[in-house]
Design a protein around this motif. Sequence first.
Motif, mmCIF file in Angstrom:
data_model
loop_
_atom_site.group_PDB
_atom_site.id
_atom_site.type_symbol
_atom_site.label_atom_id
_atom_site.label_comp_id
_atom_site.label_asym_id
_atom_site.label_seq_id
_atom_site.Cartn_x
_atom_site.Cartn_y
_atom_site.Cartn_z
ATOM 1 N N ARG A 14 0.819 -1.211 0.000
ATOM 2 C CA ARG A 14 0.000 0.000 0.000
ATOM 3 C C ARG A 14 0.850 1.256 0.000
ATOM 4 O O ARG A 14 0.482 2.275 0.581
ATOM 5 N N ALA A 15 2.013 1.152 -0.628
ATOM 6 C CA ALA A 15 2.870 2.322 -0.759
ATOM 7 C C ALA A 15 3.499 2.244 -2.139
ATOM 8 O O ALA A 15 3.720 1.154 -2.668
ATOM 9 N N LEU A 16 3.751 3.379 -2.733
ATOM 10 C CA LEU A 16 4.423 3.349 -4.033
ATOM 11 C C LEU A 16 5.157 4.652 -4.283
ATOM 12 O O LEU A 16 4.907 5.663 -3.621
ATOM 13 N N THR A 17 6.086 4.571 -5.222
ATOM 14 C CA THR A 17 6.798 5.761 -5.645
ATOM 15 C C THR A 17 6.143 6.238 -6.926
ATOM 16 O O THR A 17 5.943 5.462 -7.851
ATOM 17 N N CYS A 18 5.781 7.511 -6.942
ATOM 18 C CA CYS A 18 5.040 8.004 -8.083
ATOM 19 C C CYS A 18 5.493 9.416 -8.393
ATOM 20 O O CYS A 18 5.363 10.305 -7.554
ATOM 21 N N PHE A 19 6.045 9.602 -9.571
ATOM 22 C CA PHE A 19 6.493 10.922 -10.028
ATOM 23 C C PHE A 19 7.403 11.573 -8.984
ATOM 24 O O PHE A 19 7.298 12.751 -8.687
ATOM 25 N N GLY A 20 8.268 10.775 -8.400
ATOM 26 C CA GLY A 20 9.226 11.326 -7.452
ATOM 27 C C GLY A 20 8.702 11.482 -6.035
ATOM 28 O O GLY A 20 9.419 11.959 -5.157
ATOM 29 N N HIS A 21 7.451 11.069 -5.789
ATOM 30 C CA HIS A 21 6.901 11.156 -4.436
ATOM 31 C C HIS A 21 6.754 9.756 -3.852
ATOM 32 O O HIS A 21 6.439 8.811 -4.564
ATOM 33 N N GLU A 22 6.953 9.655 -2.551
ATOM 34 C CA GLU A 22 6.643 8.415 -1.848
ATOM 35 C C GLU A 22 5.208 8.536 -1.364
ATOM 36 O O GLU A 22 4.902 9.418 -0.566
ATOM 37 N N ILE A 23 4.358 7.648 -1.853
ATOM 38 C CA ILE A 23 2.945 7.778 -1.516
ATOM 39 C C ILE A 23 2.493 6.585 -0.710
ATOM 40 O O ILE A 23 2.787 5.442 -1.045
ATOM 41 N N GLU A 24 1.775 6.880 0.382
ATOM 42 C CA GLU A 24 1.264 5.810 1.232
ATOM 43 C C GLU A 24 -0.242 5.896 1.286
ATOM 44 O O GLU A 24 -0.816 6.967 1.408
ATOM 45 N N PHE A 25 -0.858 4.729 1.187
ATOM 46 C CA PHE A 25 -2.318 4.676 1.187
ATOM 47 C C PHE A 25 -2.765 4.132 2.534
ATOM 48 O O PHE A 25 -2.755 2.924 2.768
ATOM 49 N N ARG A 26 -3.102 5.059 3.428
ATOM 50 C CA ARG A 26 -3.513 4.664 4.768
ATOM 51 C C ARG A 26 -4.913 5.188 5.034
ATOM 52 O O ARG A 26 -5.101 6.365 5.241
ATOM 53 N N PRO A 27 -5.885 4.297 5.002
ATOM 54 C CA PRO A 27 -7.254 4.762 5.195
ATOM 55 C C PRO A 27 -7.519 5.106 6.654
ATOM 56 O O PRO A 27 -6.862 4.514 7.526
ATOM 57 N N PRO A 28 -8.477 5.994 6.928
ATOM 58 C CA PRO A 28 -9.218 6.772 5.932
ATOM 59 C C PRO A 28 -8.380 7.948 5.422
ATOM 60 O O PRO A 28 -7.666 8.585 6.194
ATOM 61 N N PHE A 29 -8.472 8.208 4.123
ATOM 62 C CA PHE A 29 -7.727 9.331 3.555
ATOM 63 C C PHE A 29 -8.312 10.641 4.081
ATOM 64 O O PHE A 29 -9.508 10.736 4.309
ATOM 65 N N PRO A 30 -7.460 11.634 4.290
ATOM 66 C CA PRO A 30 -7.969 12.928 4.781
ATOM 67 C C PRO A 30 -9.013 13.526 3.832
ATOM 68 O O PRO A 30 -8.947 13.322 2.622
ATOM 69 N N ARG A 31 -9.978 14.241 4.431
ATOM 70 C CA ARG A 31 -11.015 14.905 3.645
ATOM 71 C C ARG A 31 -10.948 16.396 3.916
ATOM 72 O O ARG A 31 -11.005 16.818 5.063
ATOM 73 N N VAL A 32 -10.756 17.178 2.874
ATOM 74 C CA VAL A 32 -10.706 18.633 3.061
ATOM 75 C C VAL A 32 -11.782 19.272 2.195
ATOM 76 O O VAL A 32 -12.004 18.861 1.057
ATOM 77 N N ARG A 33 -12.449 20.275 2.785
ATOM 78 C CA ARG A 33 -13.505 20.955 2.022
ATOM 79 C C ARG A 33 -12.884 21.873 0.982
ATOM 80 O O ARG A 33 -11.912 22.583 1.261
ATOM 81 N N PHE A 34 -13.466 21.825 -0.200
ATOM 82 C CA PHE A 34 -12.965 22.601 -1.329
ATOM 83 C C PHE A 34 -12.760 24.065 -0.944
ATOM 84 O O PHE A 34 -11.675 24.628 -1.151
ATOM 85 N N MET A 35 -13.802 24.674 -0.351
ATOM 86 C CA MET A 35 -13.718 26.102 -0.062
ATOM 87 C C MET A 35 -12.690 26.386 1.033
ATOM 88 O O MET A 35 -12.012 27.406 0.992
ATOM 89 N N ASP A 36 -12.576 25.457 1.989
ATOM 90 C CA ASP A 36 -11.566 25.638 3.033
ATOM 91 C C ASP A 36 -10.172 25.596 2.421
ATOM 92 O O ASP A 36 -9.285 26.384 2.788
ATOM 93 N N ALA A 37 -9.989 24.667 1.475
ATOM 94 C CA ALA A 37 -8.674 24.511 0.859
ATOM 95 C C ALA A 37 -8.295 25.772 0.083
ATOM 96 O O ALA A 37 -7.164 26.255 0.169
ATOM 97 N N VAL A 38 -9.259 26.310 -0.669
ATOM 98 C CA VAL A 38 -8.968 27.527 -1.428
ATOM 99 C C VAL A 38 -8.741 28.690 -0.469
ATOM 100 O O VAL A 38 -7.815 29.485 -0.645
ATOM 101 N N SER A 39 -9.564 28.781 0.574
ATOM 102 C CA SER A 39 -9.410 29.865 1.554
ATOM 103 C C SER A 39 -8.024 29.814 2.178
ATOM 104 O O SER A 39 -7.344 30.832 2.310
ATOM 105 N N GLU A 40 -7.607 28.608 2.525
ATOM 106 C CA GLU A 40 -6.301 28.465 3.162
ATOM 107 C C GLU A 40 -5.199 28.877 2.197
ATOM 108 O O GLU A 40 -4.262 29.589 2.562
ATOM 109 N N GLY A 41 -5.347 28.441 0.931
ATOM 110 C CA GLY A 41 -4.350 28.784 -0.076
ATOM 111 C C GLY A 41 -4.276 30.291 -0.292
ATOM 112 O O GLY A 41 -3.207 30.851 -0.513
ATOM 113 N N LEU A 42 -5.429 30.909 -0.219
ATOM 114 C CA LEU A 42 -5.516 32.334 -0.515
ATOM 115 C C LEU A 42 -5.217 33.178 0.725
ATOM 116 O O LEU A 42 -4.873 34.355 0.619
#
Length: 512
Positions: free
Chosen positions: A318-346
């Motif tokens: 449940r882990a792989l290297t992808c495009f130079g990233h080490e990715i791990e699949f550990r459920p449950p995956f985080p859930r972020v609200r679209f508007m919160d994510a944009v607000s945080e970015g902005l």
Amino acid sequence: MAQDPQDLNQVLRARREKLAAIRGKGIQPFAYSFDVTATSAQSVASFEEAEKAGRLGADGQGAGTALGGRIVAWRDMGKSVFAHVEDRAGRIQLYFKKDVVGPEAFDRLTLLDLGDWIGVEGTTFRTKTGEVTVRVTAWALLTKSLRPLPLGKVETDVASGERVIHSGFADQEARYRQRYADLAVHPDVREVFRTRARVVTELRRFLDGEGFLEVETPVLQPLYGGASAKPFVTKHNALDQTMYLRIADELYLKRLIVGGLDRVYEMSKDFRNEGLSPRHNPEFTMLEWYQAFTDYHAQMDLSERMLLHVLDHVLGRRALTCFGHEIEFRPPFPRVRFMDAVSEGLGTEVHALDDKQLRAHAERLRVPDLKGAGRGKLLDKLFSALVEPRLVQPTFVIDHPKELSPLAKEHRGDPRLTERFEMYIAGTEVFNGFSELNDPLDQRARFEAQAGLRAAGDEEAQQIDEDYLRALEYGMPPTGGVGMGVDRLVMAITNQPSIRDVLLFPVLRTEE
RNA sequence: GACCCGGUAGCUCAGCUGGUAGAGCAACGGACUUUUAAUCCGUAGGCCGUGGGUUCGAGACCCACCCGGGUCACCA
């Protein structure tokens, strides 16, 4: 393609001369069949088994074998020849000895070339350098190769044990155009497509196991919909009717939910008349499924389980290297609200901004191609610029603005939003699902809003599909649905940076 | 669609401020009966992406076009 021998270069000419010489000896250079008893890997395995059990013959011989393969390496030692052939299971060394095969069959070896398919019979043994090898007692030409394969020389690095390819077939254009040659000389490319097949099998197995019915809906459609994209247009002659190649399966699959086939899926090609890129091919494989009586929460869980099922059964981890990233699949995956994510970015609360302020932010961030963008597009572009690249580990982005999701049900807690999710892996959207909009009146209003955007020049806005609205009027149970880009999932799992590397025959401009 | 990079032998590539096209591998001929990118001796192989231009002279410089790769944009 030049056919006149005078026009052929010396390499092609030499092969045709050998072909003529073979025919001159009364040998059929394109055989009809060959009785194979084992693959290369099976031959090696059964030798090693016998060796371990102390069952080798008097002079270290293993069991007899007959195998077929393509000649990929050739070392002529005078009265003996070492060669490697490759079959679907790998490569194996052959040892031709004049005393063993007989002078006539041995001399005929000069008519062979790299790339020829041959069948050999013999017994396995281990050479003094330790390689399990077939001591050939008889051989037959199965297919003469008239065009040299761009085979690289392969060396096994003594220190690392890794195989090093010294010169090969590196021209990307040629590799995509002549995928047959690319596959023939690159075992790792063959492996990518084996993995792809296993992914596809496991996706089906998972959904079948969950009680879904696999269905097929039209590729040729009188009206296209279910996504925002420009279609390919064609024409049916007898009906004298314009047809579109589908851009999504969605609207047909939901008609089936109305009909009572309440868990359906389809895995098939969609077609979008857009630019090419490392992530976009005009035809691509989409998996869509719809499950009655569920909402987007249930579909996130299902998507997560599906992904883990595929990883467990295809990779065994449940882990792989992808495009130079080490990715791990550990459920449950985080859930972020679209508007919160944009607000945080902005750095500021997005809900509080009006369209004009949003546009100002987008311009400040040099987000390109803003002209004609409404609130939905502005938010989407800000999301792409600010959030998407950061979503490396598997993450659900949820609750998208209504303007972006004309087929998703209004969020039960906020009328500005929809109940939608997208799952990102390594910065790429792979899953997209929602609580399906099943209120025919709301759906009509959303279609009309899309028609307005269309009239304002948005070529990708959706059209009003009256038949689909009629279906919804009969009543579609509450339904959760998901679309998944199969090519992109395969890209992630096989760590291939371009979609072309997971498509056997990617779209290219016509040759010449 | 925009920008960047590239197209030279079958393959991988080199080719300097413009001066008669090169290497390795593959091919062909020869030597070699346990090799591992086998080795050694020899031979042959080119519309330098296409078309124009500059120049005494262009693979190289200029213009246009064709093809591809990458980045961006759109989407999945």
